[in-house]
Write an enzyme that holds these catalytic residues in place. Sequence first.
Site, PDB file in Angstrom:
ATOM      1  N   ARG A 103      -1.271   6.585   9.804  1.00 35.39           N
ATOM      2  CA  ARG A 103      -1.453   6.144   8.321  1.00 35.39           C
ATOM      3  C   ARG A 103      -1.580   7.229   7.549  1.00 35.39           C
ATOM      4  NH1 ARG A 103      -3.828   0.960   8.516  1.00 35.39           N
ATOM      5  NH2 ARG A 103      -2.652  -0.218  10.165  1.00 35.39           N
TER       6      ARG A 103
ATOM      7  N   LYS B  75      -3.201   1.198  14.941  1.00 32.80           N
ATOM      8  CA  LYS B  75      -3.239   2.276  14.046  1.00 32.80           C
ATOM      9  C   LYS B  75      -3.818   3.558  14.399  1.00 32.80           C
ATOM     10  CE  LYS B  75      -6.063  -0.751  11.637  1.00 32.80           C
ATOM     11  NZ  LYS B  75      -6.826  -1.261  10.613  1.00 32.80           N
TER      12      LYS B  75
ATOM     13  N   ARG C 225       0.824  -1.135   0.022  1.00 34.37           N
ATOM     14  CA  ARG C 225       0.095   0.103   0.102  1.00 34.37           C
ATOM     15  C   ARG C 225       0.846   1.121   0.011  1.00 34.37           C
ATOM     16  NH1 ARG C 225      -3.585  -0.262   5.198  1.00 34.37           N
ATOM     17  NH2 ARG C 225      -4.808  -1.535   4.132  1.00 34.37           N
TER      18      ARG C 225
ATOM     19  N   CYS D 116     -13.980  -1.629   6.566  1.00 36.41           N
ATOM     20  CA  CYS D 116     -12.914  -1.023   5.657  1.00 36.41           C
ATOM     21  C   CYS D 116     -13.736  -0.121   4.593  1.00 36.41           C
ATOM     22  CB  CYS D 116     -11.959  -2.047   5.092  1.00 36.41           C
ATOM     23  SG  CYS D 116     -11.113  -2.844   6.206  1.00 36.41           S
TER      24      CYS D 116
ATOM     25  N   CYS E 113     -16.590  -8.096   6.401  1.00 29.34           N
ATOM     26  CA  CYS E 113     -16.475  -8.589   7.985  1.00 29.34           C
ATOM     27  C   CYS E 113     -16.925  -7.197   8.968  1.00 29.34           C
ATOM     28  CB  CYS E 113     -15.085  -9.053   8.224  1.00 29.34           C
ATOM     29  SG  CYS E 113     -13.973  -7.934   8.573  1.00 29.34           S
TER      30      CYS E 113
ATOM     31  N   LYS F  82      -5.640   7.072  12.538  1.00 27.19           N
ATOM     32  CA  LYS F  82      -6.135   7.681  11.340  1.00 27.19           C
ATOM     33  C   LYS F  82      -6.205   9.104  11.589  1.00 27.19           C
ATOM     34  CE  LYS F  82      -7.544   3.368   9.427  1.00 27.19           C
ATOM     35  NZ  LYS F  82      -8.212   2.473   8.784  1.00 27.19           N
TER      36      LYS F  82
ATOM     37  N   CYS G   8      -8.039 -10.967   1.485  1.00 28.58           N
ATOM     38  CA  CYS G   8      -8.312 -10.558   2.943  1.00 28.58           C
ATOM     39  C   CYS G   8      -8.374 -11.530   3.930  1.00 28.58           C
ATOM     40  CB  CYS G   8      -9.394  -9.389   3.136  1.00 28.58           C
ATOM     41  SG  CYS G   8      -9.198  -8.934   4.872  1.00 28.58           S
TER      42      CYS G   8
ATOM     43  N   CYS H 129     -15.407  -3.051   0.265  1.00 38.29           N
ATOM     44  CA  CYS H 129     -14.006  -3.499   0.650  1.00 38.29           C
ATOM     45  C   CYS H 129     -13.410  -4.668  -0.374  1.00 38.29           C
ATOM     46  CB  CYS H 129     -13.865  -3.829   2.115  1.00 38.29           C
ATOM     47  SG  CYS H 129     -14.384  -5.260   2.444  1.00 38.29           S
TER      48      CYS H 129
HETATM   49 FE1  SRM Z   1      -9.087  -1.926   6.383  1.00 40.04          FE
HETATM   50  C1  SRM Z   1      -7.574  -4.492   8.376  1.00 40.04           C
HETATM   51  C2  SRM Z   1      -8.173  -3.428   3.656  1.00 40.04           C
HETATM   52  C3  SRM Z   1      -9.775   1.118   5.278  1.00 40.04           C
HETATM   53  C4  SRM Z   1     -10.695  -0.808   9.379  1.00 40.04           C
HETATM   54  N1  SRM Z   1      -8.149  -3.435   5.917  1.00 40.04           N
HETATM   55  C5  SRM Z   1      -7.590  -4.525   6.974  1.00 40.04           C
HETATM   56  C6  SRM Z   1      -6.642  -5.567   5.935  1.00 40.04           C
HETATM   57  C7  SRM Z   1      -5.315  -5.113   5.914  1.00 40.04           C
HETATM   58  C8  SRM Z   1      -7.001  -6.975   6.766  1.00 40.04           C
HETATM   59  C9  SRM Z   1      -5.586  -7.291   7.555  1.00 40.04           C
HETATM   60  O1  SRM Z   1      -5.571  -6.954   8.713  1.00 40.04           O
HETATM   61  O2  SRM Z   1      -5.274  -8.378   7.435  1.00 40.04           O
HETATM   62  C10 SRM Z   1      -7.325  -5.397   4.636  1.00 40.04           C
HETATM   63  C11 SRM Z   1      -6.481  -5.875   3.552  1.00 40.04           C
HETATM   64  C12 SRM Z   1      -7.463  -6.411   2.426  1.00 40.04           C
HETATM   65  C13 SRM Z   1      -6.771  -6.575   1.249  1.00 40.04           C
HETATM   66  O3  SRM Z   1      -6.626  -7.794   0.653  1.00 40.04           O
HETATM   67  O4  SRM Z   1      -6.378  -5.621   0.404  1.00 40.04           O
HETATM   68  C14 SRM Z   1      -8.066  -3.920   4.860  1.00 40.04           C
HETATM   69  N2  SRM Z   1      -8.992  -1.299   4.655  1.00 40.04           N
HETATM   70  C15 SRM Z   1      -8.827  -1.924   3.567  1.00 40.04           C
HETATM   71  C16 SRM Z   1      -8.874  -1.223   2.446  1.00 40.04           C
HETATM   72  C17 SRM Z   1      -7.972  -1.514   1.058  1.00 40.04           C
HETATM   73  C18 SRM Z   1     -10.503  -1.367   1.925  1.00 40.04           C
HETATM   74  C19 SRM Z   1     -10.822  -1.199   0.483  1.00 40.04           C
HETATM   75  O5  SRM Z   1     -11.294  -1.633  -0.218  1.00 40.04           O
HETATM   76  O6  SRM Z   1     -10.523   0.130  -0.050  1.00 40.04           O
HETATM   77  C20 SRM Z   1      -8.801   0.236   2.738  1.00 40.04           C
HETATM   78  C21 SRM Z   1      -7.223   0.659   2.867  1.00 40.04           C
HETATM   79  C22 SRM Z   1      -7.042   2.176   3.408  1.00 40.04           C
HETATM   80  C23 SRM Z   1      -5.832   2.668   3.287  1.00 40.04           C
HETATM   81  O7  SRM Z   1      -5.468   2.953   2.055  1.00 40.04           O
HETATM   82  O8  SRM Z   1      -5.254   2.838   4.131  1.00 40.04           O
HETATM   83  C24 SRM Z   1      -9.178   0.106   4.460  1.00 40.04           C
HETATM   84  N3  SRM Z   1     -10.201  -0.220   7.136  1.00 40.04           N
HETATM   85  C25 SRM Z   1     -10.314   0.946   6.387  1.00 40.04           C
HETATM   86  C26 SRM Z   1     -11.201   1.812   6.876  1.00 40.04           C
HETATM   87  C27 SRM Z   1     -11.840   3.001   6.453  1.00 40.04           C
HETATM   88  C28 SRM Z   1     -11.143   4.290   6.789  1.00 40.04           C
HETATM   89  O9  SRM Z   1     -10.191   4.188   7.309  1.00 40.04           O
HETATM   90  O10 SRM Z   1     -11.619   5.196   6.430  1.00 40.04           O
HETATM   91  C29 SRM Z   1     -11.668   1.126   8.193  1.00 40.04           C
HETATM   92  C30 SRM Z   1     -12.566   1.634   9.310  1.00 40.04           C
HETATM   93  C31 SRM Z   1     -11.990   2.864   9.933  1.00 40.04           C
HETATM   94  C32 SRM Z   1     -11.368   2.456  10.986  1.00 40.04           C
HETATM   95  O11 SRM Z   1     -10.045   2.512  11.086  1.00 40.04           O
HETATM   96  O12 SRM Z   1     -11.781   2.342  12.389  1.00 40.04           O
HETATM   97  C33 SRM Z   1     -10.786   0.020   8.428  1.00 40.04           C
HETATM   98  N4  SRM Z   1      -9.099  -2.598   8.726  1.00 40.04           N
HETATM   99  C34 SRM Z   1      -9.898  -1.972   9.453  1.00 40.04           C
HETATM  100  C35 SRM Z   1      -9.771  -3.071  10.789  1.00 40.04           C
HETATM  101  C36 SRM Z   1     -10.381  -2.654  12.113  1.00 40.04           C
HETATM  102  C37 SRM Z   1      -9.506  -1.583  12.903  1.00 40.04           C
HETATM  103  C38 SRM Z   1     -10.055  -1.623  14.333  1.00 40.04           C
HETATM  104  O13 SRM Z   1     -10.232  -0.561  14.992  1.00 40.04           O
HETATM  105  O14 SRM Z   1     -10.490  -2.772  14.745  1.00 40.04           O
HETATM  106  C39 SRM Z   1      -8.922  -3.997  10.469  1.00 40.04           C
HETATM  107  C40 SRM Z   1      -8.410  -5.244  11.282  1.00 40.04           C
HETATM  108  C41 SRM Z   1      -7.381  -4.554  12.007  1.00 40.04           C
HETATM  109  O15 SRM Z   1      -6.642  -3.578  12.062  1.00 40.04           O
HETATM  110  O16 SRM Z   1      -6.999  -5.459  13.151  1.00 40.04           O
HETATM  111  C42 SRM Z   1      -8.518  -3.755   8.975  1.00 40.04           C
HETATM  112 FE1  SF4 Z   2     -11.244  -7.573   5.148  1.00 40.10          FE
HETATM  113 FE2  SF4 Z   2     -13.091  -7.031   6.685  1.00 40.10          FE
HETATM  114 FE3  SF4 Z   2     -11.735  -5.003   5.910  1.00 40.10          FE
HETATM  115 FE4  SF4 Z   2     -13.233  -6.265   4.127  1.00 40.10          FE
HETATM  116  S1  SF4 Z   2     -13.793  -4.951   6.120  1.00 40.10           S
HETATM  117  S2  SF4 Z   2     -11.237  -5.782   3.785  1.00 40.10           S
HETATM  118  S3  SF4 Z   2     -13.202  -8.389   4.693  1.00 40.10           S
HETATM  119  S4  SF4 Z   2     -10.775  -6.598   6.841  1.00 40.10           S
END
Ligand code: SRM
Ligand code: SF4
Length: 554
Positions: free
Chosen positions: A143, A207, A74, A479, A475, A209, A436, A430
Site C-alpha cells: 500500500r 494487504k 484513495r 484503522c 470496529c 504496509k 464503511c 476512523c
Molecule cells: Fe483501514 C478496511 C478505512 C487505515 C486496518 N479500512 C478498511 C475499509 C476499506 C473497509 C473495507 O474493507 O471495506 C475502510 C474504508 C472506510 C471508508 O469508508 O473510508 C478503511 N483504513 C481506513 C482509513 C481511511 C481510516 C481513516 O479514517 O483514516 C485508513 C486509510 C489508510 C490509507 O490511506 O491507506 C485506514 N486500516 C488502517 C490502519 C492504520 C494504518 O495502516 O496505519 C489499519 C490498522 C493497521 C493494520 O493494517 O493492521 C487498518 N482496514 C484495516 C483492516 C484490518 C486488516 C487486518 O489485518 O485484518 C480492514 C479490514 C480488512 O482489510 O479486511 C480495513
Molecule cells: Fe471501518 Fe472498522 Fe476501519 Fe473504522 S476501523 S474504518 S469501522 S474497518
Amino acid sequence: MSEQHLSSIEKVKQASDSLRGTIKDGLADEITGAISEDDKALVKFHGMYMQDDRDRREERAEKKLERLYSFMIRLRLPGGLLSADQWLATQDIAGAHSTGLIKITTRQTIQLHGLYKSHVKPTIQAFNEAKLHSIATCGDINRNVICSAHPRQSPIHKQVHDFSFKIDELLLPRTKAYYEIWLDGEKLADKKEEEDPLYQDRYLPRKFKIAIAIPPNNDVDVFGNDLGLIAIIENDQLKGFNIAIGGGLSSTHGNPATYPRLATVIGFVSGEEKILKTIYEIVTIQRDYGNRSDRSLARLKYTVDKMGIEWFKTEIARRTGFPLEKEKPFLFTDRKDYYGWFQNKDQLWYYTPFIENGRVTDNEKAALKTALYEIAATRKLNFRFTANQNVILADIRDEDKISIEKILKKYRIEEYTESISSIRKNSMACVALSTCPLAFAEAQRYLPALISNIEPLLKKNGLHQEDIILRMTGCPNGCARSYIAEIGFIGTAPGKYNLQLGGDHTGMRLNKVYKESLDETAILQELDLLFSRFAKERNAKESFGDFAVRKKLV
Ligand code: SRM
Ligand code: SF4
C-alpha cells in the site's frame, strides 16, 4: 497449496487477467449502481472500494430500491506529498464527482467518498491530468508507503523521505490494467510486458504496509506496519535502517486466533541497494509463505509467528545473499504532529493546522476548506499529509509567509488551532459510518461530541494540558490505530465501545481491554474515576498510559 484450499479471493485474482476481470463491462451496466462481487475485489487493486450509504439502507429497502451504491477512491501519495496545483485539482475533483469532502487518512493520503459509478472513470481521468493515481492503494499488495512527515524531524529528512518513493516504485505492480480500463490506454500487444516477477498472478495473500520512521518522533506508528524502517542517523548522516517486521493492528471480534501485534525489530541494514533488496525479499517471503486459505490469518504478522523470527532472518539472508546486521540503538520520545509554525534549516516555513479526524470542511469555527483552496491558489507552498490525519502547509519561503498567514487569519485557522484542547489535538477517529461496511459503531461522526464531554472531566482534575493519546474506531480493524492509544475506543455495537487502556506515548506498547461495550454514560463515569485517580496517584511526569499499566488497571 492445493486449489481447493485457496480462499475464493485467491481464485478471483488468479483468473482476473492481471486485475482486469469484467470491470469494464460492469462500469457500462447502467441497470445497477453496483459491480459484480468478483470485480468488487479486483477494483480494490485500482484504489477503490464499492460501498453503500448505510444511513439510507432502511429507507431504500422500504421503497424496494437497491442500496445506494457508490465508490470510495484513495490516492497513492508515497510519503504524503502533494503540490499546490494538485491540491487545487483534488478539491475541484471532489466537488465535481464526490461528496465534496476530502478525508485525510491515517496513512498520509486522501480519500473521496460517494462517487457514483458513472463518475469513477472521469474522476480517475481528472486525477491523471493532475499526475495523480490510485493504483494499489487497496487490495492484496504493498500500500501507500508512509514516512515521518515533518522536515523538522531531521536535517536530512529529505534523504530519508526519498526512500518512500524508491520503495513505492520497487513494489508497484506491473499490470497495465489501470491504464487500459480507466485511461483508455492501448491494449497490450504482448502480455509479456506486464509479467510480474514479484506479484505473479495471485499478488500477496493480504494487504502489506510499510512505514519509515525518523526517531525521536514515531508519528507514523512504525510498529503497526507489516514492515517498519527506523532511520538510524548519526551526526546528520543516514547510516541505514533498523528493520521491524510483523506489525498489524487489527483483530476480529469472536475470533481468538486473530490479534493486534507490534512489529519486531530484527536487525539493521545499510546501503541503498541492500536496503531495497531486503525490503523486496521480505515481501517475497510473505508472498510465498503467507496464508492463502484463511484471509483472517494472512497478514505478515501471522506468517512471522508461524515461522518464527529466527527462521525469518535466515530466510531473508538466504534470499538476499547477506545477513542483517545487529539492530542499532534508537529512541522514540513522542508521536505527535507539530501544530503551528516552524522554520527549518533552509529557512523554509511549515504550518500545521488542526483538522479534526482528517475531514477538510468549513464550519462555524474555521473555514478550513475555503482557506486551503485560497492558500493553494497562491502556489507558494506544498502540501504534506501526516499519518495523524493532518496536513502540513510546507516549504513556504520567508517572503511568502505573510500572505499565507493573512489567509489563515482571514478564515480563523490559527485562532482555531490554538483553541483546541490537548486531548482533541491528540485524537483520531476512523471513517466508520455511514460508508464503511464493517463499522459496528460511529467513529469520526461521534468522537468530536464525546471529546466535548471528556474535556470538562480533564479540566475538573487539572489535566487539561495533559497530552493523552485517544483514538476511536468503529470496529476492531483498528484503522485509526486504536490498539496503540493510551485511551482506545473500539466499537462493538451501535453506541457501544470497548474502553482500552495502557498504550504508551511512543507507540511501543499495545493497550488492553479495561471495560467492554460501554455506552456514553458509562464511558464518562469510568473516565471521571480514572482521571481523578490519575491526578492524585500519578508519579512525576508519568503519562496516563504508563499510569494505567503501573496501577495494573489492565
Ligand atoms: Fe483501514 C478496511 C478505512 C487505515 C486496518 N479500512 C478498511 C475499509 C476499506 C473497509 C473495507 O474493507 O471495506 C475502510 C474504508 C472506510 C471508508 O469508508 O473510508 C478503511 N483504513 C481506513 C482509513 C481511511 C481510516 C481513516 O479514517 O483514516 C485508513 C486509510 C489508510 C490509507 O490511506 O491507506 C485506514 N486500516 C488502517 C490502519 C492504520 C494504518 O495502516 O496505519 C489499519 C490498522 C493497521 C493494520 O493494517 O493492521 C487498518 N482496514 C484495516 C483492516 C484490518 C486488516 C487486518 O489485518 O485484518 C480492514 C479490514 C480488512 O482489510 O479486511 C480495513
Ligand atoms: Fe471501518 Fe472498522 Fe476501519 Fe473504522 S476501523 S474504518 S469501522 S474497518
